[in-house]
Structures are given as structure tokens and as C-alpha cells.
Motif scaffolding. Structure first.
Motif, PDB file in Angstrom:
ATOM      1  N   PHE A 117       0.828  -1.201   0.000  1.00 16.92           N
ATOM      2  CA  PHE A 117       0.000   0.000   0.000  1.00 16.92           C
ATOM      3  C   PHE A 117       0.871   1.263   0.000  1.00 16.92           C
ATOM      4  O   PHE A 117       1.919   1.316   0.638  1.00 16.92           O
ATOM      5  CB  PHE A 117      -0.896   0.045   1.242  1.00 16.92           C
ATOM      6  N   LYS A 118       0.395   2.273  -0.735  1.00 15.85           N
ATOM      7  CA  LYS A 118       0.921   3.633  -0.666  1.00 15.85           C
ATOM      8  C   LYS A 118      -0.278   4.552  -0.443  1.00 15.85           C
ATOM      9  O   LYS A 118      -1.427   4.124  -0.527  1.00 15.85           O
ATOM     10  CB  LYS A 118       1.677   4.013  -1.947  1.00 15.85           C
ATOM     11  N   GLY A 119       0.001   5.821  -0.146  1.00 13.41           N
ATOM     12  CA  GLY A 119      -1.097   6.705   0.214  1.00 13.41           C
ATOM     13  C   GLY A 119      -1.130   8.003  -0.571  1.00 13.41           C
ATOM     14  O   GLY A 119      -0.090   8.586  -0.881  1.00 13.41           O
ATOM     15  N   PHE A 120      -2.362   8.456  -0.902  1.00  9.99           N
ATOM     16  CA  PHE A 120      -2.619   9.807  -1.381  1.00  9.99           C
ATOM     17  C   PHE A 120      -3.229  10.594  -0.220  1.00  9.99           C
ATOM     18  O   PHE A 120      -4.192  10.139   0.418  1.00  9.99           O
ATOM     19  CB  PHE A 120      -3.615   9.814  -2.541  1.00  9.99           C
ATOM     20  N   ALA A 121      -2.701  11.765   0.035  1.00  8.06           N
ATOM     21  CA  ALA A 121      -3.180  12.587   1.140  1.00  8.06           C
ATOM     22  C   ALA A 121      -4.537  13.198   0.829  1.00  8.06           C
ATOM     23  O   ALA A 121      -4.825  13.575  -0.317  1.00  8.06           O
ATOM     24  CB  ALA A 121      -2.172  13.702   1.433  1.00  8.06           C
ATOM     25  N   ALA A 122      -5.360  13.316   1.848  1.00  4.53           N
ATOM     26  CA  ALA A 122      -6.581  14.119   1.782  1.00  4.53           C
ATOM     27  C   ALA A 122      -6.240  15.524   2.255  1.00  4.53           C
ATOM     28  O   ALA A 122      -5.550  15.689   3.273  1.00  4.53           O
ATOM     29  CB  ALA A 122      -7.660  13.507   2.669  1.00  4.53           C
ATOM     30  N   LEU A 123      -6.708  16.535   1.534  1.00  6.58           N
ATOM     31  CA  LEU A 123      -6.303  17.916   1.818  1.00  6.58           C
ATOM     32  C   LEU A 123      -7.493  18.776   2.244  1.00  6.58           C
ATOM     33  O   LEU A 123      -8.559  18.732   1.607  1.00  6.58           O
ATOM     34  CB  LEU A 123      -5.660  18.548   0.580  1.00  6.58           C
ATOM     35  N   PRO A 124      -7.313  19.589   3.282  1.00  6.79           N
ATOM     36  CA  PRO A 124      -8.375  20.510   3.732  1.00  6.79           C
ATOM     37  C   PRO A 124      -8.362  21.800   2.905  1.00  6.79           C
ATOM     38  O   PRO A 124      -7.925  22.857   3.374  1.00  6.79           O
ATOM     39  CB  PRO A 124      -8.002  20.766   5.191  1.00  6.79           C
ATOM     40  N   LEU A 125      -8.847  21.718   1.680  1.00  7.17           N
ATOM     41  CA  LEU A 125      -8.777  22.868   0.781  1.00  7.17           C
ATOM     42  C   LEU A 125      -9.691  24.010   1.198  1.00  7.17           C
ATOM     43  O   LEU A 125      -9.620  25.103   0.613  1.00  7.17           O
ATOM     44  CB  LEU A 125      -9.094  22.425  -0.647  1.00  7.17           C
ATOM     45  N   GLN A 126     -10.526  23.787   2.196  1.00 12.97           N
ATOM     46  CA  GLN A 126     -11.284  24.896   2.778  1.00 12.97           C
ATOM     47  C   GLN A 126     -10.345  25.953   3.350  1.00 12.97           C
ATOM     48  O   GLN A 126     -10.722  27.117   3.494  1.00 12.97           O
ATOM     49  CB  GLN A 126     -12.225  24.374   3.866  1.00 12.97           C
ATOM     50  N   ASP A 127      -9.121  25.546   3.715  1.00 20.92           N
ATOM     51  CA  ASP A 127      -8.094  26.422   4.254  1.00 20.92           C
ATOM     52  C   ASP A 127      -6.815  26.161   3.458  1.00 20.92           C
ATOM     53  O   ASP A 127      -6.058  25.242   3.766  1.00 20.92           O
ATOM     54  CB  ASP A 127      -7.877  26.113   5.741  1.00 20.92           C
ATOM     55  N   PRO A 128      -6.549  26.940   2.402  1.00 23.00           N
ATOM     56  CA  PRO A 128      -5.411  26.628   1.532  1.00 23.00           C
ATOM     57  C   PRO A 128      -4.078  26.549   2.257  1.00 23.00           C
ATOM     58  O   PRO A 128      -3.252  25.686   1.936  1.00 23.00           O
ATOM     59  CB  PRO A 128      -5.440  27.775   0.512  1.00 23.00           C
ATOM     60  N   ALA A 129      -3.836  27.429   3.229  1.00 27.16           N
ATOM     61  CA  ALA A 129      -2.565  27.370   3.949  1.00 27.16           C
ATOM     62  C   ALA A 129      -2.449  26.064   4.734  1.00 27.16           C
ATOM     63  O   ALA A 129      -1.371  25.446   4.787  1.00 27.16           O
ATOM     64  CB  ALA A 129      -2.441  28.565   4.889  1.00 27.16           C
ATOM     65  N   ALA A 130      -3.541  25.627   5.338  1.00 23.65           N
ATOM     66  CA  ALA A 130      -3.526  24.356   6.054  1.00 23.65           C
ATOM     67  C   ALA A 130      -3.354  23.185   5.088  1.00 23.65           C
ATOM     68  O   ALA A 130      -2.723  22.180   5.434  1.00 23.65           O
ATOM     69  CB  ALA A 130      -4.816  24.187   6.856  1.00 23.65           C
ATOM     70  N   ALA A 131      -3.909  23.315   3.877  1.00 22.77           N
ATOM     71  CA  ALA A 131      -3.733  22.261   2.876  1.00 22.77           C
ATOM     72  C   ALA A 131      -2.271  22.110   2.503  1.00 22.77           C
ATOM     73  O   ALA A 131      -1.767  20.985   2.339  1.00 22.77           O
ATOM     74  CB  ALA A 131      -4.576  22.570   1.638  1.00 22.77           C
ATOM     75  N   VAL A 132      -1.559  23.227   2.364  1.00 17.32           N
ATOM     76  CA  VAL A 132      -0.128  23.175   2.071  1.00 17.32           C
ATOM     77  C   VAL A 132       0.619  22.490   3.212  1.00 17.32           C
ATOM     78  O   VAL A 132       1.460  21.606   2.987  1.00 17.32           O
ATOM     79  CB  VAL A 132       0.438  24.588   1.831  1.00 17.32           C
ATOM     80  N   ALA A 133       0.314  22.873   4.444  1.00 13.69           N
ATOM     81  CA  ALA A 133       0.989  22.282   5.598  1.00 13.69           C
ATOM     82  C   ALA A 133       0.709  20.784   5.694  1.00 13.69           C
ATOM     83  O   ALA A 133       1.613  19.987   5.987  1.00 13.69           O
ATOM     84  CB  ALA A 133       0.558  22.996   6.871  1.00 13.69           C
TER      85      ALA A 133
END
Length: 326
Positions: free
Chosen positions: A99-115
Motif C-alpha cells: 500500500f501507498k497513500g494519497f493525502a486528503a487535503l483541507p482545501l477549505q483552508d489553503p494554507a492548512a492544505a499546504v501544511a
């Protein structure tokens, strides 16, 4: 033949309990719903035996629809993305060769998505990210996401654009014809249109090394390359792209075979997008793994090209060859 499958879903019941109810409007048989319900929350009882039976070496796992795009507040999105990614990291750590993983991103908050992207790639070892279409009507060409694209480019992490967010538009075309909603047709149109927004919005001119992956043979965009160019030449534009629209497809925009179980369609994707632009996927557990493998195996393509689709392109795009060498 070694197979790496790129669009393989999982669900977390505890996460669903934390999120708003999001009826997707797709009616399926009770038998199909029960089968998906059993398999999508499992990693060992059903998933690994299915992989072994069909010659799948690696599944790249991603949170199923609507994912973090369901969350209404930035705070909830931040918390739930971290929760989901930590859960996935544990599943990958239990079977790191499978298994490998793709991250889920909180794009509601772009700066948090980057972090969160940085944490997932640099600390958890994920190989990219996946988002389920728009985030409450905000698309990936929005200026607020420029830092997200910059981070994806810097990290050499692809972004998989998957259908399945909460509908943003009321398509009268679907009135009275619920069969057309979802994977049958509307998701391809919505997600393909989203990808075109990214292209026409100049995202890849600003971030030329960024990579967007589309499932379902690129939501059929590769088959429209000539028409995109012919119509682009007729448009009165305030800003021109650096290249013709077709030239972003097959370079910045790549495709997987997920959900398309026809060898002739796989052949056509190679002819239109290029042999380096098509990668294997199943869309597990929504599709049958054996049928997905057969679509590549039976395609009228050289064995060297089939090897690129089955594993070679994914190893390059996801950096798997680099990680194995290290």
C-alpha cells in the motif's frame, strides 16, 4: 506483469460519523451497496486477497467520496484531514510493500492544505494527494490555491482530481434522469470541466512541473484534444496560454484507466495522450479488479507499452523508483 493501481478507495466509519450527512443521489442495488460497504473499510480480509488473485502488487489508497470536501468549516476540514491521513498512514505502515497513500487535503483552508501536504509527503511518506472535485464550489484554478500548486510542484507530488464532491450546480439536464448522475456520465463532465478550468486558468504556465492526474481515461479529455485547439484558435482572449490546450494533456495532465474496462479505450488513450501519460487503476471496490487488468492485458499494444501502463509510468510519476532505490 507488475501492476500498481492508483485509484483505490477506502472509508473510515469513525470519520463519516464526524462529518455532515452527504447523500450522493446515486441509487444502486442493495447487493452492490452491501459488497462495497464490506470491502471499502477493509485492508486485509478482502483487499489483499483480491490483489493477490489478480496480480496487483501495490494499491495507492485514497479516501472515498466525498472525502474532506464534505466538511463545511475550515476547522473541521483541518481536523478531519489529519485524522484521515494518520489513519491511512497506519494502514500503509502495516503493509508498506503493498500500500501507498494519497493525502486528503483541507482545501477549505489553503494554507492548512499546504501544511498537511508537506506533512503527508515529507513525514508520512505519501506519494501525492487526491481531492474530490471542487470544495464547496471553489475550483483548483482559484488564486487562493496558487500556494498549493507551488507546494505540489516543489515536492514533485501529483494531485489526483477525482469526482464526487457535493454537487455545486443544479443541472436541469439531469432532471427526471437520475441514471445520468454520478459515474455513469455527470461526474466525467464535471471533473473534465474542472481540469479544463485548471488548464485555461494558466495554472500549468505558472507551475510547469505540476502534475494533475485524472481517472477514467482522463475523463475523456484526451479524445477532445484536436477540438480544444481548433476552438481555442477562435476565442477572443484577454490572456493567452503559453501552449495550445492539447499540449497540457499528456504532459501536465495524465490519465488512469480506472473504471474503463475496454481494451480498445485503453488503446485509444495511448494513441491520443501518449504511452507515457496513461497509468493503471481499478477503482476498487467499485469495479472488478480482474476486468481492469484484462482491459490492459487484452489491449492491442506492445508489451513494453503495457508495462508502462501497468507500473512503469506510476513508478516515475509517484517517485516509487526513487523511494525503492533509497
Amino acid at each position: 506483469m507488475r501492476y500498481i493501481a492508483l485509484e483505490e478507495a477506502f472509508a473510515i466509519p469513525d470519520l463519516a460519523a464526524r462529518q455532515p450527512a452527504t447523500p450522493m443521489g446515486i441509487k444502486v442495488t442493495s447487493e452492490y451497496a452491501a459488497m462495497v460497504g464490506r470491502k471499502i473499510i477493509d485492508f486485509e480480509e478482502h483487499r489483499l486477497p483480491d490483489m493477490d488473485a489478480n496480480g496487483i502488487d501495490v494499491q495507492v489508497l485514497s479516501l472515498t467520496v466525498p472525502g474532506i470536501q464534505a466538511d463545511e468549516s475550515p476547522a473541521a476540514a483541518r481536523d478531519n484531514a489529519r485524522f484521515a491521513n494518520d489513519f491511512l498512514a497506519e494502514a500503509v505502515a502495516a503493509h508498506p510493500d503493498r500500500f501507498k497513500g494519497f493525502a486528503a487535503l483541507p482545501l477549505q483552508d489553503p494554507a492548512a492544505a499546504v501544511a498537511e501536504l508537506r506533512r503527508c509527503v515529507e513525514e508520512l511518506g505519501f506519494v501525492g494527494a487526491l481531492v474530490n472535485d471542487h470544495t464547496h464550489g471553489r475550483y483548483l484554478d482559484h488564486p487562493s490555491y496558487d500556494d498549493v500548486w507551488a507546494a505540489l510542484e516543489e515536492l514533485q507530488a501529483p494531485l489526483y482530481l477525482h469526482p464526487g464532491s457535493i454537487p455545486a450546480d443544479d443541472w436541469h439536464l439531469l432532471d427526471g434522469r437520475p441514471e445520468l448522475y454520478g459515474a455513469t456520465w455527470s461526474w466525467q463532465a464535471e471533473t473534465g470541466g474542472h481540469a479544463l478550468r485548471v488548464i485555461y486558468g494558466g495554472v500549468f504556465d505558472r507551475h510547469p512541473r505540476a502534475t494533475l492526474i485524472l481517472g477514467h481515461l482522463g475523463e475523456f479529455l484526451s479524445f477532445q484534444r484536436s477540438r480544444l485547439d481548433s476552438r481555442y484558435r477562435t476565442l477572443a482572449l484577454s490572456r493567452s496560454l503559453d501552449r495550445m490546450p492539447s499540449q497540457y494533456i499528456g504532459s501536465n495532465v495524465l490519465a488512469t484507466t480506472s473504471g474503463i474496462l475496454a481494451p480498445e479505450a485503453v488503446q485509444a488513450a495511448v494513441l491520443t495522450a501518449g504511452e507515457d501519460a496513461v497509468m493503471f487503476a481499478v477503482d476498487y471496490p467499485y469495479e472488478e479488479t480482474a476486468d481492469a487488468v484484462a482491459a490492459v492485458a487484452k489491449a492491442d499494444l506492445p508489451e513494453s507499452v503495457k508495462a508502462k501502463i501497468a507500473h512503469g509510468n506510476a513508478e516515475r510519476v509517484l517517485g516509487l523508483a526513487r523511494s525503492q532505490e533509497g
